[in-house]
Motif scaffolding. Structure first.
Motif, mmCIF file in Angstrom:
data_model
loop_
_atom_site.group_PDB
_atom_site.id
_atom_site.type_symbol
_atom_site.label_atom_id
_atom_site.label_comp_id
_atom_site.label_asym_id
_atom_site.label_seq_id
_atom_site.Cartn_x
_atom_site.Cartn_y
_atom_site.Cartn_z
ATOM 1 N N UNK A 1 5.111 5.719 -2.249
ATOM 2 C CA UNK A 1 6.161 4.706 -2.324
ATOM 3 C C UNK A 1 5.776 3.531 -3.238
ATOM 4 N N UNK A 2 4.531 3.473 -3.679
ATOM 5 C CA UNK A 2 4.097 2.343 -4.512
ATOM 6 C C UNK A 2 4.691 2.394 -5.918
ATOM 7 N N UNK A 3 5.004 3.587 -6.381
ATOM 8 C CA UNK A 3 5.639 3.747 -7.702
ATOM 9 C C UNK A 3 4.823 3.085 -8.816
ATOM 10 N N UNK A 4 3.517 3.251 -8.743
ATOM 11 C CA UNK A 4 2.673 2.712 -9.811
ATOM 12 C C UNK A 4 2.750 3.681 -10.990
ATOM 13 N N UNK B 1 6.733 9.138 2.211
ATOM 14 C CA UNK B 1 5.557 8.529 2.841
ATOM 15 C C UNK B 1 4.703 9.548 3.605
ATOM 16 N N UNK C 1 2.893 11.734 1.192
ATOM 17 C CA UNK C 1 1.868 10.945 0.502
ATOM 18 C C UNK C 1 0.618 10.811 1.366
#
Lengths: 195, 178
Positions: free
Chosen positions: B111-114, B132, B135
């Motif tokens: 969910x961090x979308x880095x 999540x 992940x």
């Protein structure tokens, strides 16, 4: 005996100080402190918790604001600050670039964070509850800061630390949730010298 | 003796390069999770680790391709050692193929979308939608497989060192008698 006498003396002195502070036109000007809020006298920081990553800390380095403290009538005090979102700094170029990017703060879309107080209420000898409207990420919501005055009464500069928290979801700023917590804590430390 | 099949130059180079990249990936993984306290440096190490993982994946694909076509040096050790060696190598190939894939999968599901940029430039597309639970599961698997790789590498290097005298160790390092 000596102790007792000293405390009586101090009480009298304190009484005199309070008397001069609260009465007469002579003291009225001294009861109001107007100060600029700049990066030179203020630090605006935030902390946010995450899962699988220790608490992230950062600051905003560019902002301008104004502070007016009315000691005799705290409710008439006022604060307004305008922060440049792109000035966020998390202590490293790659993490800072990520926080500025559209994946997080999206500073290109939301370049300014703005706060202006709406009410100030004295809650203790050295504490004040400061409520204001925070304009952030395209939304406006009230936020209350607990302001703790560090300097002694009458002492200049006026040193204080304001702490508050925002729920990111209230502003529609949900990036990284739930890995990055909804609550972001804000700490503002400042020393206000009179203008 | 001299016309025995040997490791090709490409196989030797890709082995050395692959070894260096995998070691760097393991060291960066430990550093970013357990050693570094500075959040900026830790974040950067994650980005470096991602590049190392993708490079390791490309290298293992190249090496599998090379191995597919090559005639391998014949075993010169007792049967049980050959069996152990073959098992270790299969595990190594499996792990260095699967670990980067789980890494790529977990950053895709995060969910961090880095944004991931290989060498800071080439954007890496997501292979999975954001999830999540996926992940967290992939992150756990990635870490455990990483520790397993560390253990198998110890076995691999021990085996190589045990075969210094018979020339097996040298055969992957330089041209000539193997």
């Amino acid at each position: 005996m000596v102790k007792c006498r000293r405390s009586t003396l101090m009480r009298t002195a304190l009484g005199l100080v309070l008397l001069t502070m609260s009465t007469g036109p002579l003291s009225a000007a001294a009861d109001v402190l107007s100060a600029a809020i700049t990066p030179a006298n203020t630090r605006i920081g935030f902390t946010i918790n995450g899962i699988g990553w220790p608490q992230t800390k950062g600051i905003f380095a560019a902002f301008r604001g104004r502070l007016r403290v009315d000691f005799a009538n705290p409710a008439k005090s006022f604060v307004a600050v305008k922060i440049q979102a792109a000035s966020v700094d998390a202590g490293g170029s790659s993490i800072t670039a990520y926080i500025r990017s559209s994946a997080m703060l999206d500073v290109a879309q939301h370049p300014v964070v703005d706060f202006r107080s709406t009410s100030v209420r004295r809650t203790g000898a050295q504490t004040v509850a400061l409520t204001g409207l925070l304009s952030f990420f395209g939304a406006v919501h009230p936020v209350t800061f607990t302001v703790r005055v560090l300097s002694k009464p009458g002492q200049r500069p006026l040193a204080f630390v304001a702490t508050g928290a925002i729920q990111r979801s209230a502003f529609g700023f949900n990036s990284g949730q739930p890995l990055i917590s909804d609550t972001a804590r804000i700490t503002i430390a400042s020393i206000g010298r009179g203008l | 003796m001299s016309d025995r099949p040997r490791w090709s130059r490409a196989q030797r180079w890709s082995h050395q390069l692959s070894g260096a990249v995998i070691l760097a990936a393991l060291v960066s993984a430990i550093a970013m999770n357990r050693l570094v306290s500075d959040q900026g440096l830790r974040f950067t190490l994650y980005q470096v680790h991602k590049t190392l993982g993708i490079v390791a994946l490309v290298l293992v694909l190249w090496r599998i391709g090379l191995r597919w076509r090559a005639v391998l040096p014949e075993p010169i050790s007792p049967a049980w050692q050959n069996a152990l060696s073959i098992g270790t190598h299969r595990l190594l190939y499996g792990l260095i193929f699967v670990i980067p894939l789980t890494g790529w999968a977990l950053i895709s599901a995060s969910p961090l979308k880095i944004p991931t940029r290989i060498f800071g430039l080439l954007p890496l597309p997501d292979m999975l939608p954001t999830s999540l639970p996926l992940y967290l599961a992939l992150l756990k698997a990635h870490a455990w497989l990483g520790w397993a790789l560390g253990a198998v590498l110890v076995l691999h290097v021990s085996g190589a060192l045990a075969h210094i005298r018979d020339g097996t160790f040298a055969s992957i390092w330089r041209e000539g008698k193997g």
